[in-house]
Write a protein that holds these residues in place. Structure first.
Motif, PDB file in Angstrom:
ATOM      1  N   ASP A   1       7.943  -1.658 -13.377  1.00  0.00           N
ATOM      2  CA  ASP A   1       7.997  -0.599 -12.363  1.00  0.00           C
ATOM      3  C   ASP A   1       8.389  -1.139 -10.994  1.00  0.00           C
ATOM      4  O   ASP A   1       8.994  -0.426 -10.189  1.00  0.00           O
ATOM      5  N   PHE A   2       8.013  -2.372 -10.731  1.00  0.00           N
ATOM      6  CA  PHE A   2       8.350  -2.957  -9.435  1.00  0.00           C
ATOM      7  C   PHE A   2       8.433  -4.474  -9.547  1.00  0.00           C
ATOM      8  O   PHE A   2       7.900  -5.077 -10.492  1.00  0.00           O
ATOM      9  N   ALA A   3       9.120  -5.075  -8.591  1.00  0.00           N
ATOM     10  CA  ALA A   3       9.256  -6.526  -8.522  1.00  0.00           C
ATOM     11  C   ALA A   3       8.955  -6.975  -7.099  1.00  0.00           C
ATOM     12  O   ALA A   3       9.187  -6.236  -6.139  1.00  0.00           O
ATOM     13  N   VAL A   4       8.465  -8.193  -6.982  1.00  0.00           N
ATOM     14  CA  VAL A   4       8.086  -8.762  -5.693  1.00  0.00           C
ATOM     15  C   VAL A   4       8.728 -10.138  -5.541  1.00  0.00           C
ATOM     16  O   VAL A   4       8.697 -10.960  -6.464  1.00  0.00           O
TER      17      VAL A   4
ATOM     18  N   GLU B   1       0.825  -1.200   0.000  1.00  0.00           N
ATOM     19  CA  GLU B   1       0.000   0.000   0.000  1.00  0.00           C
ATOM     20  C   GLU B   1       0.865   1.258   0.000  1.00  0.00           C
ATOM     21  O   GLU B   1       0.502   2.269  -0.591  1.00  0.00           O
ATOM     22  N   GLY B   2       2.020   1.190   0.621  1.00  0.00           N
ATOM     23  CA  GLY B   2       2.932   2.329   0.621  1.00  0.00           C
ATOM     24  C   GLY B   2       3.617   2.561  -0.706  1.00  0.00           C
ATOM     25  O   GLY B   2       4.211   3.624  -0.932  1.00  0.00           O
ATOM     26  N   PHE B   3       3.527   1.589  -1.612  1.00  0.00           N
ATOM     27  CA  PHE B   3       4.159   1.708  -2.923  1.00  0.00           C
ATOM     28  C   PHE B   3       3.325   2.520  -3.910  1.00  0.00           C
ATOM     29  O   PHE B   3       3.851   2.990  -4.909  1.00  0.00           O
ATOM     30  N   GLU B   4       2.014   2.637  -3.665  1.00  0.00           N
ATOM     31  CA  GLU B   4       1.107   3.312  -4.603  1.00  0.00           C
ATOM     32  C   GLU B   4       1.255   2.709  -6.005  1.00  0.00           C
ATOM     33  O   GLU B   4       1.812   3.306  -6.923  1.00  0.00           O
ATOM     34  N   LEU B   5       0.738   1.503  -6.167  1.00  0.00           N
ATOM     35  CA  LEU B   5       0.951   0.708  -7.371  1.00  0.00           C
ATOM     36  C   LEU B   5      -0.067   0.940  -8.481  1.00  0.00           C
ATOM     37  O   LEU B   5      -0.008   0.276  -9.523  1.00  0.00           O
ATOM     38  N   GLN B   6      -0.979   1.867  -8.296  1.00  0.00           N
ATOM     39  CA  GLN B   6      -2.024   2.076  -9.289  1.00  0.00           C
ATOM     40  C   GLN B   6      -1.440   2.327 -10.681  1.00  0.00           C
ATOM     41  O   GLN B   6      -0.632   3.242 -10.866  1.00  0.00           O
TER      42      GLN B   6
ATOM     43  N   GLU C   1      -0.245 -14.760  -5.597  1.00  0.00           N
ATOM     44  CA  GLU C   1       0.209 -13.434  -5.190  1.00  0.00           C
ATOM     45  C   GLU C   1       0.333 -12.492  -6.384  1.00  0.00           C
ATOM     46  O   GLU C   1       0.034 -11.302  -6.265  1.00  0.00           O
ATOM     47  N   THR C   2       0.758 -13.004  -7.521  1.00  0.00           N
ATOM     48  CA  THR C   2       0.783 -12.175  -8.730  1.00  0.00           C
ATOM     49  C   THR C   2      -0.613 -11.645  -9.031  1.00  0.00           C
ATOM     50  O   THR C   2      -0.795 -10.455  -9.321  1.00  0.00           O
ATOM     51  N   LEU C   3      -1.601 -12.507  -8.932  1.00  0.00           N
ATOM     52  CA  LEU C   3      -2.986 -12.103  -9.160  1.00  0.00           C
ATOM     53  C   LEU C   3      -3.467 -11.128  -8.080  1.00  0.00           C
ATOM     54  O   LEU C   3      -4.287 -10.249  -8.350  1.00  0.00           O
ATOM     55  N   SER C   4      -2.941 -11.276  -6.870  1.00  0.00           N
ATOM     56  CA  SER C   4      -3.353 -10.400  -5.766  1.00  0.00           C
ATOM     57  C   SER C   4      -2.872  -8.967  -5.950  1.00  0.00           C
ATOM     58  O   SER C   4      -3.420  -8.048  -5.329  1.00  0.00           O
ATOM     59  N   LEU C   5      -1.869  -8.746  -6.790  1.00  0.00           N
ATOM     60  CA  LEU C   5      -1.359  -7.388  -6.997  1.00  0.00           C
ATOM     61  C   LEU C   5      -2.419  -6.478  -7.611  1.00  0.00           C
ATOM     62  O   LEU C   5      -2.348  -5.258  -7.459  1.00  0.00           O
ATOM     63  N   ALA C   6      -3.414  -7.061  -8.273  1.00  0.00           N
ATOM     64  CA  ALA C   6      -4.495  -6.255  -8.851  1.00  0.00           C
ATOM     65  C   ALA C   6      -5.278  -5.534  -7.767  1.00  0.00           C
ATOM     66  O   ALA C   6      -5.842  -4.460  -8.009  1.00  0.00           O
ATOM     67  N   ALA C   7      -5.311  -6.099  -6.557  1.00  0.00           N
ATOM     68  CA  ALA C   7      -6.036  -5.470  -5.455  1.00  0.00           C
ATOM     69  C   ALA C   7      -5.406  -4.143  -5.044  1.00  0.00           C
ATOM     70  O   ALA C   7      -6.043  -3.328  -4.378  1.00  0.00           O
ATOM     71  N   PHE C   8      -4.153  -3.922  -5.464  1.00  0.00           N
ATOM     72  CA  PHE C   8      -3.439  -2.688  -5.137  1.00  0.00           C
ATOM     73  C   PHE C   8      -3.370  -1.744  -6.342  1.00  0.00           C
ATOM     74  O   PHE C   8      -2.663  -0.748  -6.314  1.00  0.00           O
ATOM     75  N   GLY C   9      -4.071  -2.094  -7.404  1.00  0.00           N
ATOM     76  CA  GLY C   9      -4.142  -1.235  -8.574  1.00  0.00           C
ATOM     77  C   GLY C   9      -3.101  -1.518  -9.634  1.00  0.00           C
ATOM     78  O   GLY C   9      -3.076  -0.842 -10.668  1.00  0.00           O
ATOM     79  N   ALA C  10      -2.228  -2.508  -9.417  1.00  0.00           N
ATOM     80  CA  ALA C  10      -1.221  -2.843 -10.428  1.00  0.00           C
ATOM     81  C   ALA C  10      -1.891  -3.458 -11.653  1.00  0.00           C
ATOM     82  O   ALA C  10      -2.949  -4.082 -11.557  1.00  0.00           O
ATOM     83  N   GLU C  11      -1.265  -3.277 -12.805  1.00  0.00           N
ATOM     84  CA  GLU C  11      -1.854  -3.744 -14.055  1.00  0.00           C
ATOM     85  C   GLU C  11      -0.885  -4.645 -14.821  1.00  0.00           C
ATOM     86  O   GLU C  11       0.327  -4.472 -14.746  1.00  0.00           O
TER      87      GLU C  11
END
Length: 272
Positions: A130-133, A56-61, A75-85
């Motif tokens: 933009d980011f990696a997990v 949430e602190g990353f602002e992934l929208q 978890e890859t699919l869960s990134l959509a919950a934070f606005g990542a595309e």
């Protein structure tokens, strides 16, 4: 620990076979039912409170992300919950990625999955994320942490960020199933891999035989120096008193003399 040397390619290939063989044990059980039900709902995420707060602190929208070692893609699919595309999940287990595609279909996601060895990614793999997990257990399957972080850094655009949420290496010193679980059983400075010939499950319950797999205990200094040598700038490091791995390790929680059990690292690739 194994005293015999093993080549990187041999360890990677062996681990791939072990994970492919174990994939069947991760489907058609209670956890799988939770995942299929969860991803049918918008905004579903499998991340715990620690990782949720970090992301949430990353602002992934609207950002593009990549997860290395994505397993069944939850978890890859869960990134959509934070606005990542249009996130990408990379894993070398084709059997687990079959499960990822099922969950992707249920979620109606635009994520993609790539079956590949992180040490030898195919030509054409995009390099501008933009980011990696990286989450629990991934680093311990890596025979060469330096080469691994170099490969991860090459996936990021200049200024791209990386978040790691992993088991603390101090926990690798203990054997929770032993008669004296609080007595150190292994050296923090172990160099050889632990060799297992049992199926790999998240709760450690499976006792079925499986192809041998190789588990590496990396020191925190290995993690930090690997990131530094890969050109990553560390901006945050936090240690946590809770476990993010098999439930048997919960025996080390809530102690008067508390061990560090997990950690998060945030690092960034230098901007050009």
């Amino acid at each position: 620990m194994s005293d015999a040397p093993i080549e990187l390619e041999q360890a990677v290939a062996a681990n791939r076979l072990a994970w492919d063989d174990s994939a069947r044990l991760h489907k058609d059980n209670a956890l799988w039912q939770e995942l299929t039900a969860g991803f049918a709902q918008p905004g579903f995420s499998t991340f715990d409170a620690t990782m949720t707060q970090t992301l949430e602190g990353f602002e992934l929208q609207g950002l593009f992300g990549v997860q290395i070692g994505c397993n069944n893609g939850r978890e890859t699919l869960s990134l959509a919950a934070f606005g990542a595309e249009r996130c990408l999940g990379i894993d070398q287990s084709a059997e687990f990625l079959k499960q990822a595609e099922i969950l992707k279909g249920i979620a109606g996601s635009d994520c993609e999955f790539l079956c590949a060895d992180i040490y030898s990614l195919p030509f054409g793999t995009r390099r501008d994320f933009d980011f990696a997990v990286i989450t629990i257990g991934v680093l311990n399957w890596m025979p060469d942490l330096g080469r691994f972080f170099q490969a991860v850094a090459r996936l990021l655009r200049p200024g791209g960020r990386l978040v790691i949420y992993e088991t603390h290496p101090v926990l690798e010193m203990f054997e929770p199933a032993s008669k004296q679980p609080h007595l150190p059983a292994y050296s923090y400075f172990s160099e050889g891999p632990a060799v297992e010939e049992q199926a790999i499950t998240y709760d450690g319950s499976a006792k079925q035989a499986a192809p041998p797999s190789y588990w590496y205990s990396h020191k925190m200094s290995d993690v930090f120096m690997g990131l530094i040598h890969a050109g990553m700038i560390i901006s945050r490091f936090e240690e946590h008193p809770h476990s993010n791995r098999e439930t048997c390790f919960d025996v080390y929680k809530d102690q008067r003399a508390q061990l560090p059990m997990s950690y998060t690292v945030v690092a960034g690739k230098a901007a050009e």
